[in-house]
Design a protein around this motif. Structure first.
Motif: not given
Lengths: 350, 350, 350, 350
Positions: A62-63, A66, A70-71, A87, A94, A96-98, A235
């Motif tokens: 997951t990490q 995202f 995000r990056s 995802i 996760a 959307e949370a970013t 992150n």
């Protein structure tokens, strides 16, 4: 109970445990600045034949997903994903949370996205009748290789996706949480070199393919490499004892262990699938990798579940259920045989 | 050119302009702490018959939507919306940009969500076979009243949605950007009192219903009221000269102006719709409010568009297009008559 | 009561109200795609002598600040600001709410940041002894022109900041919520042309300088222009009736109204400041613009506040308080005279 | 080279490696739903004497910090931290990246926050002269126990902080990345029971105290427990093979290993500190734990660094530098003795 529910029920391949043990009291710099990480990165780059690429190690799936997304994206940009993409459904929002919308696209039971679908979305946005600024701008395409349902993209499909992405200025990102099972599939016509050539970013999963944990992110597009170290740290993906990741990937990549152990898992999966089919059970989704999806009548399933754990997938109708049967690098011949026996015993044929 | 493309092509109702002008050089406290805002809030609360509710004024529609949603939800929670919901398609991912997934639900041409759909999603999450923490937790239901396609929810539909939300611990939020046209629809069986009784939060749109700008947020659920002032400020919705919002809503609500001017817009919309139907043009979506959706052959549309602006809605087939024809509080009888004439002139019947 | 507490207690300059009224029933496209906006943008670009720049209109100050910052920065980047910067203290954490750290720097009573401070932070990050990826990467410098305490940066100071930013790859962003008062200050040696030449982005505030509301964002750096329209929409800054912003800025810029009315406000502010000083009251911070900061004994302040509103600024000691006295384009000669009279009456000299 | 630069240069305590090895091929459920995690949680709760608390395992320190903070706060709320707090300086803005401002407070060389400082900030916000909604609302207090500079809060200090937090409705959160070294400090007068009694949330660090990785979050406040599982998953802290965390904490807590190995590290740190002091080197910050901070003349430091790695801390003046000398559970008597010898050899005394 015997677990066939997923591919992360055991620890790590014994060679990895040995490596961790034999280096345990060595002193190294932290945060992946050690020699084991450097060596592991070299091996992966060699396997990818991608000297301009960069490899980064993160802890979990997951990490890594995202963090890459995000990056790569600016605030108003989104990522196109098949509706069943990991995802989109199993990472607690996760992405959307970013701050980024997932532009979900319908897909079949295989969980694949086509180049045509990508074209359609991009054209509607960039060449449509509506002013685009009122809508999320597509900027990345997310696929999984293999997909959540065990399917793999062929080289031709990847090339078509790549071409569509190039045409519309989109990044192509492949989530390879189960890459080992894909690469060693009997139906695979793609290699890591193809992945590196056709994707802007992809991952090579360790967790499900023999490691205790760990995902390698391969970023081939220099735009995505820029400042990615900050992104990992921000992150939460930067392991203090980063060498643990290096040591594991080093072990997996120094003599082909990665695909060798996955190929064996695939072989057992195929045998189990054959046993299912031969005994009258319907395939839910065709899969050439370690995850197999079959539909069982509920009473038969109940009986099998006295001894085995499977993953619930879907209630197909009133009295039948689709489940996932998963092998892994750790599945023993013995357990696989036992399951096949029992499938034969409950089977409707012969 | 005459604009029928949307309901925000003119400034404000003359009574509002008068009010702004006559108070222009008065000195008042900023940020909505003035007497005009207080009075406007009182009038709205009276119209809603909701003494425990709180009214807040924000500048725009996208803003009020994401501010309410962000303020209500925790990071892992999402909002259920029909796929055509304004937040899902025309706000550039503003909700996701605040970190929250929109759980999109298929809907028909009317753009409505049913209580059954809400139940299904909530049950799948809270009472399903998968461990819920891997998925976004549904916590709010977003509807628009009227919808983006001009439809309105009946009181019975709202009551069913309310019941489903209560059952599963979800907030019900209605986007009332065009509330005035809904309230004054000939098919409306709901009132502001019903909205206040059945929703945890809803908005009363000013921008499209006679004001220069401004949306009133009515929060009936005390949980949502808590610290909402901080949310307005943080999200850029707090106008320094807050009284501008108070003055406008005061004017709209002090003698029924709000629904009176919208009712007139609806009347003209119905007449235009009748002209379309009588002259052989097909309705794209049935609408009892100021937005009308009709399908025209492309050659006829081209001719009409020499004189009128409509909103492109969808390419229906090779040679036909659906457009939105919008009236508003500012539409003149004269312009509406001209359009009807021209529709008759190009019509396929008599 | 007479308000000297801030510069947004009245509506808009009468010429603006006239303009809004005379165009009220015209039909124009929405979202700023109208001719008034185009013309207003042209006038501003002419005033800035910056043909490659782009002008955008947003509704409010907090909004325009966080929209520019969010749009410019990647997730791991932060913005350097004096500790008293508006974004750092009076915007409810709006910048952090978009994910970015404000790297706050100590500053004196004038609220200014020096080029040396910027150099120091940048050097510590990019050329320091610690691995930078564990820290937020500085990427933008935020200043206000004039500052929150009424001071202005000289052209030389701006040039030094510009040079430091260029050296370290930082964007220079100037918040010009009160730009009109700065440009027309008797101490100003900078022009809009200098702002455009030296900043990557700056704003020209309408709200406090004669408009009902509205801030013009001038983005001179093409990197910041890219997709900025999406950012405006996503962050709630896009007004449906966008022409309202165009009409106001058109009026302010077509014949020098903007600086003319601010100059007059400054003149009254200087006279009030002189009255304070001549009557024995201590300046809290020196200011060449419309905001004046003076320290009064609490008993005297109490007496003045029977008739006038000021802004509380700081408790200086047990029995003295610093307040802000603010004039604006709307301050009447009559009210200013009355205040000066009363200051003389309570003064300790003469 | 011998590393004294930090406490994460080796792998894990041999007992942990044994445990991982002996259970390696067992099959367990994923995501921490296994028996080892349950047992480890029980042991921690017993050590805390906090039956109503909940324990959660996450992978890393930055991650556990921002996950707790994000999950606890609403969008407009911030966290008070000493300016040197780890979240404020060495986590790449991870907290701000989740949307929350860190309200930084000046602190001395020990890196501690006082109850008085908390009171002051809370009073200024909730009982000040400015309308609070324009500022970030303080809602949590972050401390580290021990601090980044090795200091520990006494029980009395914790009680005062707790009281201040209770008074103003703030959560107290203690980052215990080095908790083991704090608990076993010769100056410690607090226990895990005190931490559980006085904090709403705190962590017990594994990474720096004998584990390969892993942090235990102890949430004593039921408000913070609610849905925390979603937060772990969404923020990438949920390990697929969650038992790895359980197995490690089980080993650390089943017979007091956790504090026993940290106490030994402290003992060696004290001896090294004594050697420094006895040989004329100045303490930079007093520390009763495993991190020691000393100032060395640059030429002497250069000599020592031929053989040892330290952490650069600060340039004290032109010719002197403060460094951190860190012991850990893995530091050997032999290496510590060697360092002390060499310090004596370069020392200015005797």
């Amino acid at each position: 109970m015997i677990y066939f529910n997923c591919d992360y029920t055991e620890g790590a391949h014994p060679k990895i445990m040995e490596k961790l043990l034999s280096t345990n009291l060595e002193q190294t710099p932290g945060y992946g600045e050690d020699g084991y990480c450097s060596r592991a990165k070299e091996l992966i780059l060699q396997a990818c034949d991608a000297p301009g690429a960069q490899v980064y190690f993160l802890v979990g799936g997951t990490q890594v997903n995202f963090t890459i997304i995000r990056s790569a994206l600016r605030a108003h940009q989104g990522v196109i994903s098949p509706v069943t993409g990991h995802i989109n459904v199993h990472e607690t929002g996760a992405v959307e949370a970013t701050g980024h919308k997932i532009l979900e696209v319908p897909c079949g039971v295989e969980g694949k996205l086509s180049a045509g679908q990508v074209e359609e979305i991009a054209a509607a946005h960039f060449a449509g009748s509506m002013p685009p600024i009122h809508m999320v701008q597509p900027k990345m395409v997310y696929i999984s290789q293999p997909t959540e349902n065990g399917a793999i993209y062929s080289k031709a499909e990847l090339e078509a996706l790549h071409a569509a992405c190039q045409k519309w200025g989109l990044y192509l990102f492949a989530d390879g949480a189960r890459m080992g099972y894909g690469l060693s599939s009997r139906e695979a016509d793609f290699t890591l070199k193809d992945m590196a050539r056709l994707c802007d970013a992809f991952t090579i999963g360790g967790t499900k393919c023999g490691a205790l944990f760990g995902e390698a992110a391969v970023l081939t597009n220099p735009e995505l490499q820029r400042d990615f170290g900050y992104a990992i740290k921000q992150n939460g993906g930067m392991l203090a004892k980063g060498r643990l990741l290096g040591l594991q990937f080093l072990t997996l990549f120094e003599d082909g262990l990665y695909t060798r152990i996955c190929e064996e898992a695939n072989r057992l999966a195929y045998e189990i699938a054959d046993a299912c089919k031969e005994n009258g059970f319907t395939e839910y989704a065709p899969s050439p990798t370690n995850q197999q999806f079959f539909i069982f009548p509920d009473d038969i399933l109940k009986k099998l579940e006295e001894k085995y754990h499977f993953s619930f997938w879907e209630k197909v109708d009133e009295c039948r259920t689709a489940v996932r049967i998963c092998t892994s690098w750790a599945t023993t011949e013995e357990n696989a045989r036992a399951l096949m026996e029992d499938i034969r015993a409950v089977g409707v044929k012969g």
